[in-house]
Enzyme design. Structure first.
Site, PDB file in Angstrom:
ATOM      1  N   CYS A 107       2.596  -8.686   5.768  1.00  0.00           N
ATOM      2  CA  CYS A 107       2.512  -9.449   4.528  1.00  0.00           C
ATOM      3  C   CYS A 107       3.762 -10.294   4.350  1.00  0.00           C
ATOM      4  CB  CYS A 107       2.360  -8.475   3.354  1.00  0.00           C
ATOM      5  SG  CYS A 107       2.227  -9.255   1.752  1.00  0.00           S
ATOM      6  N   HIS A 150      -7.138  -7.561   1.928  1.00  0.00           N
ATOM      7  CA  HIS A 150      -5.692  -7.622   1.680  1.00  0.00           C
ATOM      8  C   HIS A 150      -5.395  -8.507   0.472  1.00  0.00           C
ATOM      9  CE1 HIS A 150      -1.417  -7.774   3.156  1.00  0.00           C
ATOM     10  NE2 HIS A 150      -1.436  -8.901   2.461  1.00  0.00           N
ATOM     11  N   GLU A 151      -6.012  -9.689   0.404  1.00  0.00           N
ATOM     12  CA  GLU A 151      -5.754 -10.611  -0.712  1.00  0.00           C
ATOM     13  C   GLU A 151      -6.354 -10.101  -2.017  1.00  0.00           C
ATOM     14  OE1 GLU A 151      -3.436 -12.596  -0.109  1.00  0.00           O
ATOM     15  OE2 GLU A 151      -3.592 -12.459   2.065  1.00  0.00           O
TER      16      GLU A 151
END
Length: 173
Positions: A107, A150-151
């Site tokens: 990230c 993830h987002e």
């Protein structure tokens, strides 16, 4: 309905915030995808993602805005077969998921670490398109599915660090 990037205004590159910034642990509020400031935010997310080497997705909390907006584009990433191209979604949710698998995640907001994170390998995501506000559905698998999850996690105030099984699952980048 697919996303048409030409519907966005020109975006400006924003600074990416890093953990432990409070906004990264804040649940983002739902947005009005037709609001000009939301459309501009989405354009800024795309512009920032595009100038960030290796970046395949970026969420509003990562640029300091606690909102449910993000972009994903895994097109040029070596870990993925052809995906949907640029996806920009507001108020997105995973509505179906199957086959959990553990894989490495990184990230931009946690630049010094990666971690082994368990995520679904196939997902159905529903969200709204910035500008028109139309609801769209994306069914995908593999790396693109991981990137979307993830987002969506970012929009819910979660980092991949919140998903690792423990310190043994963290790795120096």
């Amino acid at each position: 309905m697919t996303f048409d990037p030409s519907t966005l205004p020109e975006g400006r590159v924003r600074e990416v915030v890093r953990a432990p910034a409070h906004v990264l642990a804040t649940v983002g509020g739902e947005v009005d995808p037709t609001a000009p400031e939301v459309v501009q935010l989405c354009a800024d997310l795309v512009a920032t993602m595009r100038v960030s080497p290796g970046c395949v997705g970026l969420a509003a909390p990562q640029v300091g805005v606690a909102a449910q907006a993000f972009c994903v584009d895994v097109t040029d990433h070596p870990k993925t077969p052809p995906g949907h191209g640029l996806l920009v979604l507001d108020n997105a949710r995973v509505v179906e998921s199957i086959r959990n698998e553990r894989a490495r995640a990184g990230c931009m907001s946690v630049p010094d670490l990666t971690g082994d994170v368990k995520r679904a390998t196939r997902v159905t995501v529903r969200g709204r398109l910035p500008g028109s506000g139309e609801e769209t559905e994306v069914v995908t698998d593999a790396f693109e599915a991981r990137a979307l999850q993830h987002e969506i996690d970012h929009c819910a105030g979660l980092l991949f660090l919140d998903r690792v099984a423990g310190a043994h699952a963290l790795h120096a980048r």
